[in-house]
Design a protein around this motif. Structure first.
Motif, PDB file in Angstrom:
ATOM      1  N   MET A   8     -11.037 -14.453 -11.149  1.00 34.81           N
ATOM      2  CA  MET A   8     -10.603 -13.235 -10.190  1.00 34.81           C
ATOM      3  C   MET A   8      -9.049 -13.362  -9.739  1.00 34.81           C
ATOM      4  SD  MET A   8     -12.655 -12.894  -6.457  1.00 34.81           S
ATOM      5  CE  MET A   8     -11.625 -14.061  -5.548  1.00 34.81           C
ATOM      6  N   ALA A   9      -8.517 -12.252  -9.797  1.00 32.07           N
ATOM      7  CA  ALA A   9      -7.097 -11.856  -9.390  1.00 32.07           C
ATOM      8  C   ALA A   9      -6.939 -11.918  -8.074  1.00 32.07           C
ATOM      9  CB  ALA A   9      -6.374 -10.450  -9.797  1.00 32.07           C
ATOM     10  N   VAL A  10      -5.862 -12.689  -7.480  1.00 30.42           N
ATOM     11  CA  VAL A  10      -5.540 -12.888  -6.106  1.00 30.42           C
ATOM     12  C   VAL A  10      -4.408 -12.105  -5.952  1.00 30.42           C
ATOM     13  CG1 VAL A  10      -4.834 -14.684  -4.383  1.00 30.42           C
ATOM     14  CG2 VAL A  10      -6.423 -15.291  -6.240  1.00 30.42           C
ATOM     15  N   ILE A  11      -4.620 -11.337  -4.922  1.00 27.30           N
ATOM     16  CA  ILE A  11      -3.353  -9.975  -4.570  1.00 27.30           C
ATOM     17  C   ILE A  11      -3.003 -10.460  -2.963  1.00 27.30           C
ATOM     18  CG2 ILE A  11      -3.061  -7.705  -4.184  1.00 27.30           C
ATOM     19  CD1 ILE A  11      -5.496  -7.372  -6.295  1.00 27.30           C
ATOM     20  N   THR A  12      -1.857 -10.542  -2.909  1.00 31.09           N
ATOM     21  CA  THR A  12      -1.217 -10.704  -1.609  1.00 31.09           C
ATOM     22  C   THR A  12      -0.628  -9.423  -1.244  1.00 31.09           C
ATOM     23  OG1 THR A  12      -0.917 -13.136  -2.211  1.00 31.09           O
ATOM     24  CG2 THR A  12       0.415 -12.105  -0.290  1.00 31.09           C
ATOM     25  N   THR A  13      -0.879  -8.957   0.082  1.00 28.84           N
ATOM     26  CA  THR A  13      -0.252  -7.711   0.541  1.00 28.84           C
ATOM     27  C   THR A  13      -0.021  -7.940   1.815  1.00 28.84           C
ATOM     28  OG1 THR A  13      -0.447  -5.298   0.705  1.00 28.84           O
ATOM     29  CG2 THR A  13      -2.328  -6.543   0.766  1.00 28.84           C
ATOM     30  N   ASP A  14       0.989  -7.341   2.575  1.00 30.42           N
ATOM     31  CA  ASP A  14       1.217  -7.459   4.004  1.00 30.42           C
ATOM     32  C   ASP A  14       0.134  -6.529   4.821  1.00 30.42           C
ATOM     33  OD1 ASP A  14       3.634  -8.723   3.423  1.00 30.42           O
ATOM     34  OD2 ASP A  14       4.842  -7.285   3.726  1.00 30.42           O
ATOM     35  N   MET A  15      -0.281  -5.461   4.089  1.00 31.24           N
ATOM     36  CA  MET A  15      -1.394  -4.647   5.057  1.00 31.24           C
ATOM     37  C   MET A  15      -2.248  -4.183   4.007  1.00 31.24           C
ATOM     38  SD  MET A  15      -0.021  -1.362   6.845  1.00 31.24           S
ATOM     39  CE  MET A  15      -0.761  -0.224   7.990  1.00 31.24           C
ATOM     40  N   LEU A  16      -3.569  -4.266   4.309  1.00 31.05           N
ATOM     41  CA  LEU A  16      -4.604  -4.041   3.472  1.00 31.05           C
ATOM     42  C   LEU A  16      -5.569  -2.665   4.185  1.00 31.05           C
ATOM     43  CD1 LEU A  16      -6.615  -4.260   0.752  1.00 31.05           C
ATOM     44  CD2 LEU A  16      -7.975  -5.919   2.166  1.00 31.05           C
ATOM     45  N   ILE A  17      -5.590  -1.853   3.181  1.00 28.56           N
ATOM     46  CA  ILE A  17      -6.112  -0.406   3.931  1.00 28.56           C
ATOM     47  C   ILE A  17      -7.498  -0.268   3.322  1.00 28.56           C
ATOM     48  CG2 ILE A  17      -5.869   1.900   4.570  1.00 28.56           C
ATOM     49  CD1 ILE A  17      -2.608   0.986   4.532  1.00 28.56           C
ATOM     50  N   ILE A  18      -8.400   0.190   4.131  1.00 29.55           N
ATOM     51  CA  ILE A  18      -9.865   0.415   3.268  1.00 29.55           C
ATOM     52  C   ILE A  18     -10.030   2.091   3.627  1.00 29.55           C
ATOM     53  CG2 ILE A  18     -12.264  -0.348   3.341  1.00 29.55           C
ATOM     54  CD1 ILE A  18     -10.437  -2.637   2.893  1.00 29.55           C
ATOM     55  N   GLY A  19     -10.190   2.510   2.158  1.00 35.55           N
ATOM     56  CA  GLY A  19     -10.712   3.853   2.356  1.00 35.55           C
ATOM     57  C   GLY A  19      -9.409   4.868   1.972  1.00 35.55           C
ATOM     58  N   THR A  20      -9.521   5.278   0.773  1.00 40.35           N
ATOM     59  CA  THR A  20      -8.355   6.239   0.358  1.00 40.35           C
ATOM     60  C   THR A  20      -8.623   7.900   0.755  1.00 40.35           C
ATOM     61  OG1 THR A  20      -9.496   6.590  -1.721  1.00 40.35           O
ATOM     62  CG2 THR A  20      -7.914   4.833  -1.779  1.00 40.35           C
ATOM     63  N   SER A  21      -8.883   7.889   2.076  1.00 44.24           N
ATOM     64  CA  SER A  21      -9.307   9.109   2.600  1.00 44.24           C
ATOM     65  C   SER A  21      -8.102   9.619   3.457  1.00 44.24           C
ATOM     66  CB  SER A  21     -10.342   8.546   3.816  1.00 44.24           C
ATOM     67  OG  SER A  21      -9.826   7.679   4.565  1.00 44.24           O
ATOM     68  N   PRO A  22      -8.195  10.699   3.929  1.00 41.51           N
ATOM     69  CA  PRO A  22      -7.089  11.204   4.751  1.00 41.51           C
ATOM     70  C   PRO A  22      -6.523  10.316   5.860  1.00 41.51           C
ATOM     71  CG  PRO A  22      -8.567  13.012   4.835  1.00 41.51           C
ATOM     72  CD  PRO A  22      -9.091  11.754   4.172  1.00 41.51           C
ATOM     73  N   ALA A  23      -7.343   9.457   6.546  1.00 44.49           N
ATOM     74  CA  ALA A  23      -6.949   8.434   7.554  1.00 44.49           C
ATOM     75  C   ALA A  23      -6.212   7.312   6.633  1.00 44.49           C
ATOM     76  CB  ALA A  23      -7.978   8.099   8.219  1.00 44.49           C
ATOM     77  N   GLY A  24      -7.031   6.964   5.398  1.00 50.24           N
ATOM     78  CA  GLY A  24      -6.625   5.806   4.809  1.00 50.24           C
ATOM     79  C   GLY A  24      -5.147   6.058   4.106  1.00 50.24           C
ATOM     80  N   SER A  25      -4.971   7.375   3.503  1.00 47.72           N
ATOM     81  CA  SER A  25      -3.950   7.685   2.784  1.00 47.72           C
ATOM     82  C   SER A  25      -2.651   7.927   3.803  1.00 47.72           C
ATOM     83  CB  SER A  25      -4.156   9.196   2.150  1.00 47.72           C
ATOM     84  OG  SER A  25      -5.197   8.882   1.208  1.00 47.72           O
ATOM     85  N   ALA A  26      -2.861   8.395   5.020  1.00 48.77           N
ATOM     86  CA  ALA A  26      -1.797   8.615   5.787  1.00 48.77           C
ATOM     87  C   ALA A  26      -1.457   7.376   6.165  1.00 48.77           C
ATOM     88  CB  ALA A  26      -2.209   9.644   6.986  1.00 48.77           C
ATOM     89  N   THR A  27      -2.510   6.284   6.700  1.00 40.37           N
ATOM     90  CA  THR A  27      -2.079   5.001   7.283  1.00 40.37           C
ATOM     91  C   THR A  27      -1.221   4.085   6.119  1.00 40.37           C
ATOM     92  OG1 THR A  27      -4.230   5.032   8.478  1.00 40.37           O
ATOM     93  CG2 THR A  27      -3.301   2.718   7.951  1.00 40.37           C
TER      94      THR A  27
END
Ligand SMILES: Cc1cc2nc3c(=O)[nH]c(=O)nc-3n(C[C@H](O)[C@H](O)[C@H](O)COP(=O)(O)OP(=O)(O)OC[C@H]3O[C@@H](n4cnc5c(N)ncnc54)[C@H](O)[C@@H]3O)c2cc1C
Length: 97
Positions: free
Chosen positions: A1-20
């Motif tokens: 399993m890959a371990v991914i590190t990010t400063d910010m994880l956003i759930i949902g590639t929707s209008p709200a998610g994409s803008a976020t």
């Protein structure tokens, strides 16, 4: 399993998610957006964009705003929003989209 590190994880590639995701990206903040599904919706869901939406696109840059205008339908192809008591019920009013 890959371990991914990010400063910010956003759930949902929707209008709200994409803008976020897009707004912090424009300040160089690393983020990742994930979605439950790997497919786009099969019907259009952004025929009409409101003023606030256009302000957000402008905040993302002139080229982003320009692309929105480039892909927009001409006003005369848009019809009217109708307000009715039910789907086939009495019409209360309408306004240009
Ligand atoms: C046919 C149709 C036409 C429309 N036309 C317009 C229009 O012209 N103009 C307009 O302004 N609005 C329109 N809308 C409404 C607009 O699509 C919604 O208001 C908008 O999509 C809401 O965005 P949202 O980011 O809040 O949530 P959503 O779009 O519901 O997005 C939520 C996302 O999160 C994902 N998700 C949820 N749970 C999880 C999880 N546990 N893990 C991972 N991912 C998850 C979902 O898969 C989804 O991609 C339309 C809607 C429909 C159905």
């Amino acid at each position: 399993m890959a371990v991914i590190t990010t400063d910010m994880l956003i759930i949902g590639t929707s209008p709200a998610g994409s803008a976020t995701a897009a707004l912090p990206s424009s300040y160089g903040v690393e983020n990742m957006v994930v979605n439950r599904y790997h497919l786009l919706a099969n019907t259009p869901r952004a025929h009409i964009t409101n003023q606030r939406m256009m302000e957000v696109l402008r905040d993302l840059g002139q080229e982003v705003e320009a692309e929105a205008y480039m892909r927009a339908a001409e006003q005369d192809l848009m019809d009217e929003n109708m307000f009715c008591k039910s789907l086939a019920g009495e019409e209360i009013g309408r306004m240009k989209s």
